[in-house]
Structures are given as structure tokens and as C-alpha cells.
Motif scaffolding. Structure first.
Motif, PDB file in Angstrom:
ATOM      1  N   GLU A 176       0.533 -81.553 -12.557  1.00  0.00           N
ATOM      2  CA  GLU A 176       1.311 -82.021 -13.702  1.00  0.00           C
ATOM      3  C   GLU A 176       2.461 -81.046 -13.962  1.00  0.00           C
ATOM      4  OE1 GLU A 176      -1.743 -81.926 -16.624  1.00  0.00           O
ATOM      5  OE2 GLU A 176      -2.618 -83.839 -15.998  1.00  0.00           O
ATOM      6  N   PRO A 177       3.502 -81.497 -14.664  1.00  0.00           N
ATOM      7  CA  PRO A 177       4.611 -80.595 -14.984  1.00  0.00           C
ATOM      8  C   PRO A 177       4.115 -79.337 -15.708  1.00  0.00           C
ATOM      9  CG  PRO A 177       5.187 -82.852 -15.528  1.00  0.00           C
ATOM     10  CD  PRO A 177       3.728 -82.849 -15.178  1.00  0.00           C
ATOM     11  N   ASP A 205       3.828 -76.229 -18.189  1.00  0.00           N
ATOM     12  CA  ASP A 205       4.184 -75.943 -19.574  1.00  0.00           C
ATOM     13  C   ASP A 205       4.043 -74.441 -19.807  1.00  0.00           C
ATOM     14  OD1 ASP A 205       1.460 -75.386 -19.996  1.00  0.00           O
ATOM     15  OD2 ASP A 205       1.071 -77.257 -21.037  1.00  0.00           O
ATOM     16  N   HIS A 251      14.965 -71.244 -17.233  1.00  0.00           N
ATOM     17  CA  HIS A 251      13.725 -72.017 -17.303  1.00  0.00           C
ATOM     18  C   HIS A 251      13.180 -72.058 -18.731  1.00  0.00           C
ATOM     19  CE1 HIS A 251      12.830 -71.280 -12.771  1.00  0.00           C
ATOM     20  NE2 HIS A 251      13.736 -72.217 -12.953  1.00  0.00           N
ATOM     21  N   GLU A 295      11.507 -80.033 -11.990  1.00  0.00           N
ATOM     22  CA  GLU A 295      10.489 -81.061 -11.795  1.00  0.00           C
ATOM     23  C   GLU A 295       9.453 -80.684 -10.745  1.00  0.00           C
ATOM     24  OE1 GLU A 295      12.126 -84.922 -11.129  1.00  0.00           O
ATOM     25  OE2 GLU A 295      13.383 -84.816 -12.916  1.00  0.00           O
ATOM     26  N   ASP A 296       9.839 -79.836  -9.787  1.00  0.00           N
ATOM     27  CA  ASP A 296       8.894 -79.474  -8.725  1.00  0.00           C
ATOM     28  C   ASP A 296       7.987 -78.302  -9.114  1.00  0.00           C
ATOM     29  OD1 ASP A 296      10.985 -77.635  -8.643  1.00  0.00           O
ATOM     30  OD2 ASP A 296      10.989 -77.495  -6.451  1.00  0.00           O
ATOM     31  N   TYR A 297       8.113 -77.777 -10.327  1.00  0.00           N
ATOM     32  CA  TYR A 297       7.200 -76.750 -10.834  1.00  0.00           C
ATOM     33  C   TYR A 297       5.999 -77.471 -11.444  1.00  0.00           C
ATOM     34  CZ  TYR A 297      10.335 -72.696 -10.462  1.00  0.00           C
ATOM     35  OH  TYR A 297      11.132 -71.675 -10.006  1.00  0.00           O
ATOM     36  N   LEU A 298       4.899 -77.461 -10.725  1.00  0.00           N
ATOM     37  CA  LEU A 298       3.710 -78.180 -11.165  1.00  0.00           C
ATOM     38  C   LEU A 298       2.560 -77.211 -11.393  1.00  0.00           C
ATOM     39  CD1 LEU A 298       3.893 -81.170  -8.659  1.00  0.00           C
ATOM     40  CD2 LEU A 298       4.798 -81.059 -10.989  1.00  0.00           C
TER      41      LEU A 298
END
Length: 107
Positions: free
Chosen positions: A30-31, A33, A15, A22-25
Motif C-alpha cells: 500500500e502507499p 504513510d 517527500h 507512487e512507487d513507495y509502498l
């Protein structure tokens, strides 16, 4: 070597290197960071010089079996469990070190 521990450490290193799936929000949908990721950190140990200038950090991301640290000084994710130790290298492509320096400078 415990394969479960190694897989967990490898996934965290992946990671950090490849970015989050993409499914880590984040909480806003939102994506995710680096700053979002650090909100769930269990502990952060800052490494600074004599002038209190940020150099690196260790971030505890799992505790109590296994214990897993992200070490920005060495560039390794380090895992410890039941007397075993494993590690996986990462390339900081999500900016976690930059985010940690930003957090340090807020203090």
C-alpha cells in the motif's frame, strides 16, 4: 556546499511536503504513510516539556555519511557530512509530526 548532500536533503524535504512517490509502498503493498516511513528511522529524539507532553522530535534518517535529521521543531531537514551542513525547509503534509506524537504517547 556539497551538491550530493543538498540533493539528498532536498529530496527528503520534498517527500515530507509533497508526499511519497507512487512507487513507495509499505510491506503490504500500500502507499507509504508517515508511520511506515518512521519504521526505518535510525533514531528518534523526542522534545517534551516538563510534564512529558510531546512538543516535537528529531528523526535520524541517514547515518555515517551523510547524517540527515528531520527536525519537526524547526521544520527543516538537516544534513551533515564532512564538516558541511545544509538544510531544506519542509511543510509536514504527510503527518510525520502527528505520527511521532502518536508514537511518543505509546510509551
Amino acid at each position: 556546499m556539497d551538491p550530493i548532500l543538498q540533493n539528498h536533503v532536498n529530496r527528503i524535504a520534498q517527500h515530507l511536503t509533497e508526499g511519497f512517490p507512487e512507487d513507495y509502498l509499505n510491506e503490504c503493498g500500500e502507499p507509504m504513510d508517515a508511520l511506515d516511513y518512521l519504521q526505518d528511522a535510525l533514531d528518534i529524539q523526542y522534545i517534551v516539556d516538563g510534564n512529558r507532553t510531546y512538543l516535537a522530535a528529531r528523526v535520524l534518517v541517514a547515518f555515517g555519511g551523510p547524517n540527515i535529521w528531520i527536525n519537526t521543531q524547526t521544520g527543516y531537514v538537516e544534513g551533515y557530512w564532512g564538516g558541511e551542513a545544509v538544510e531544506a525547509p519542509f511543510i509536514d503534509n504527510i503527518g510525520i509530526d502527528e505520527a511521532l506524537e502518536e508514537l511518543w504517547n505509546c510509551y
